[in-house]
Design a protein around this motif. Sequence first.
Motif, PDB file in Angstrom:
ATOM      1  N   ARG A 166      -4.447  37.136 -30.983  1.00 16.36           N
ATOM      2  CA  ARG A 166      -4.005  37.545 -30.401  1.00 16.36           C
ATOM      3  C   ARG A 166      -4.240  37.494 -28.758  1.00 16.36           C
ATOM      4  O   ARG A 166      -4.790  38.488 -28.985  1.00 16.36           O
ATOM      5  CB  ARG A 166      -3.244  38.882 -30.837  1.00 16.36           C
ATOM      6  CG  ARG A 166      -2.889  38.992 -32.075  1.00 16.36           C
ATOM      7  CD  ARG A 166      -1.306  39.715 -31.859  1.00 16.36           C
ATOM      8  NE  ARG A 166      -0.711  39.926 -31.045  1.00 16.36           N
ATOM      9  CZ  ARG A 166       0.676  41.118 -31.393  1.00 16.36           C
ATOM     10  NH1 ARG A 166       0.283  40.849 -33.160  1.00 16.36           N
ATOM     11  NH2 ARG A 166       0.444  41.449 -30.487  1.00 16.36           N
TER      12      ARG A 166
ATOM     13  N   ARG B  50       3.771  36.943 -38.790  1.00 19.23           N
ATOM     14  CA  ARG B  50       3.410  35.628 -38.316  1.00 19.23           C
ATOM     15  C   ARG B  50       3.363  35.891 -36.544  1.00 19.23           C
ATOM     16  O   ARG B  50       1.952  35.446 -37.030  1.00 19.23           O
ATOM     17  CB  ARG B  50       3.919  34.071 -38.405  1.00 19.23           C
ATOM     18  CG  ARG B  50       4.135  34.158 -39.992  1.00 19.23           C
ATOM     19  CD  ARG B  50       4.624  32.629 -40.093  1.00 19.23           C
ATOM     20  NE  ARG B  50       4.193  31.633 -39.398  1.00 19.23           N
ATOM     21  CZ  ARG B  50       4.626  30.278 -39.062  1.00 19.23           C
ATOM     22  NH1 ARG B  50       5.828  29.815 -39.337  1.00 19.23           N
ATOM     23  NH2 ARG B  50       4.232  29.201 -37.965  1.00 19.23           N
ATOM     24  N   GLN B  51       4.894  36.880 -36.139  1.00 23.89           N
ATOM     25  CA  GLN B  51       4.144  36.898 -34.713  1.00 23.89           C
ATOM     26  C   GLN B  51       3.644  37.759 -34.681  1.00 23.89           C
ATOM     27  O   GLN B  51       2.362  37.346 -33.300  1.00 23.89           O
ATOM     28  CB  GLN B  51       5.714  37.500 -34.732  1.00 23.89           C
ATOM     29  CG  GLN B  51       5.689  37.565 -32.914  1.00 23.89           C
ATOM     30  CD  GLN B  51       7.608  38.120 -32.443  1.00 23.89           C
ATOM     31  OE1 GLN B  51       8.112  37.774 -33.045  1.00 23.89           O
ATOM     32  NE2 GLN B  51       7.114  37.773 -31.128  1.00 23.89           N
TER      33      GLN B  51
ATOM     34  N   TYR C 233       8.409  37.837 -38.286  1.00 22.23           N
ATOM     35  CA  TYR C 233       7.948  38.720 -37.787  1.00 22.23           C
ATOM     36  C   TYR C 233       5.837  39.224 -38.058  1.00 22.23           C
ATOM     37  O   TYR C 233       5.778  39.254 -37.259  1.00 22.23           O
ATOM     38  CB  TYR C 233       8.457  40.046 -37.839  1.00 22.23           C
ATOM     39  CG  TYR C 233       9.838  40.590 -37.253  1.00 22.23           C
ATOM     40  CD1 TYR C 233       9.847  39.606 -36.217  1.00 22.23           C
ATOM     41  CD2 TYR C 233      10.852  40.545 -37.596  1.00 22.23           C
ATOM     42  CE1 TYR C 233      11.258  39.060 -35.544  1.00 22.23           C
ATOM     43  CE2 TYR C 233      11.905  40.461 -37.434  1.00 22.23           C
ATOM     44  CZ  TYR C 233      12.609  40.066 -36.072  1.00 22.23           C
ATOM     45  OH  TYR C 233      14.139  40.271 -35.972  1.00 22.23           O
TER      46      TYR C 233
ATOM     47  N   LEU D  15       2.580  33.122 -35.032  1.00 20.25           N
ATOM     48  CA  LEU D  15       3.572  32.527 -33.719  1.00 20.25           C
ATOM     49  C   LEU D  15       3.623  33.113 -33.146  1.00 20.25           C
ATOM     50  O   LEU D  15       3.777  34.489 -33.055  1.00 20.25           O
ATOM     51  CB  LEU D  15       5.233  32.237 -35.133  1.00 20.25           C
ATOM     52  CG  LEU D  15       6.182  32.273 -34.429  1.00 20.25           C
ATOM     53  CD1 LEU D  15       6.050  30.736 -34.692  1.00 20.25           C
ATOM     54  CD2 LEU D  15       7.237  32.586 -35.321  1.00 20.25           C
ATOM     55  N   SER D  16       3.554  32.300 -31.615  1.00 21.66           N
ATOM     56  CA  SER D  16       4.363  33.006 -30.607  1.00 21.66           C
ATOM     57  C   SER D  16       5.503  33.093 -30.200  1.00 21.66           C
ATOM     58  O   SER D  16       6.676  31.998 -31.148  1.00 21.66           O
ATOM     59  CB  SER D  16       3.205  32.366 -29.531  1.00 21.66           C
ATOM     60  OG  SER D  16       4.588  31.267 -28.781  1.00 21.66           O
ATOM     61  N   VAL D  17       6.380  33.743 -29.422  1.00 22.01           N
ATOM     62  CA  VAL D  17       8.006  33.823 -29.073  1.00 22.01           C
ATOM     63  C   VAL D  17       8.057  32.255 -28.598  1.00 22.01           C
ATOM     64  O   VAL D  17       9.192  32.174 -28.459  1.00 22.01           O
ATOM     65  CB  VAL D  17       7.860  35.127 -28.069  1.00 22.01           C
ATOM     66  CG1 VAL D  17       9.060  34.788 -27.406  1.00 22.01           C
ATOM     67  CG2 VAL D  17       7.898  36.461 -28.325  1.00 22.01           C
TER      68      VAL D  17
END
Length: 192
Positions: free
Chosen positions: A8, A180-181, A178, A186-188
């Motif tokens: 993050r 994974r984000q 979601y 996973l980024s946007v």
Amino acid sequence: EEGLYEDRPELKSLELAVNMYDMKSKIVRADYLPTVALMGNYLVTNPSASNGVKNDFHGIWNVGLVAKIPVFHFGEGLNKYRRAKSDKIITQYQLEDARGKVSLQANQYEKKIAEADSRLEMALKNMENAEENLRIANIGFKEGVVESSLVLAAQTAWLKAHSEEIDARIDRIMATVYLRQVTGQLSVNDKK
């Protein structure tokens, strides 16, 4: 749990800020500690002026000691140090809060995945039953023992079961995305 926070970017930046404020407090404290400097040099001249003016080399040693001791600064250093220390503490609290929120989000999406899995399992069973009912209704209709309205009802039940299966699969995929984000995997902006 620690791997949850590694990817993050906002958590990384808060960790860097905590380290930065820690270093800042050490630098501020160092500004108000005594400083000692020792220096020495040796000067060689020709002609030598130490014993008359002679045409030979002669050297002179110089040694110096400098000490800077802040004695009176009206508490300025203590206030700067306290401010830097409080900035560090505030940033640590922000980091802990952000980690708690990430953990909470991850737990929520893990529960949503589990719910979607159970819905998908139920939808698959319903789909199996609907297919069997439709098969029996079609056979009965061909044999002339089942009315067309029962075949239509079986087709409607099959469509509903199929729709529920699709919805459950979509919910499962979205919850996984979601999660994974939230975990930073996973980024946007990823185009995977």
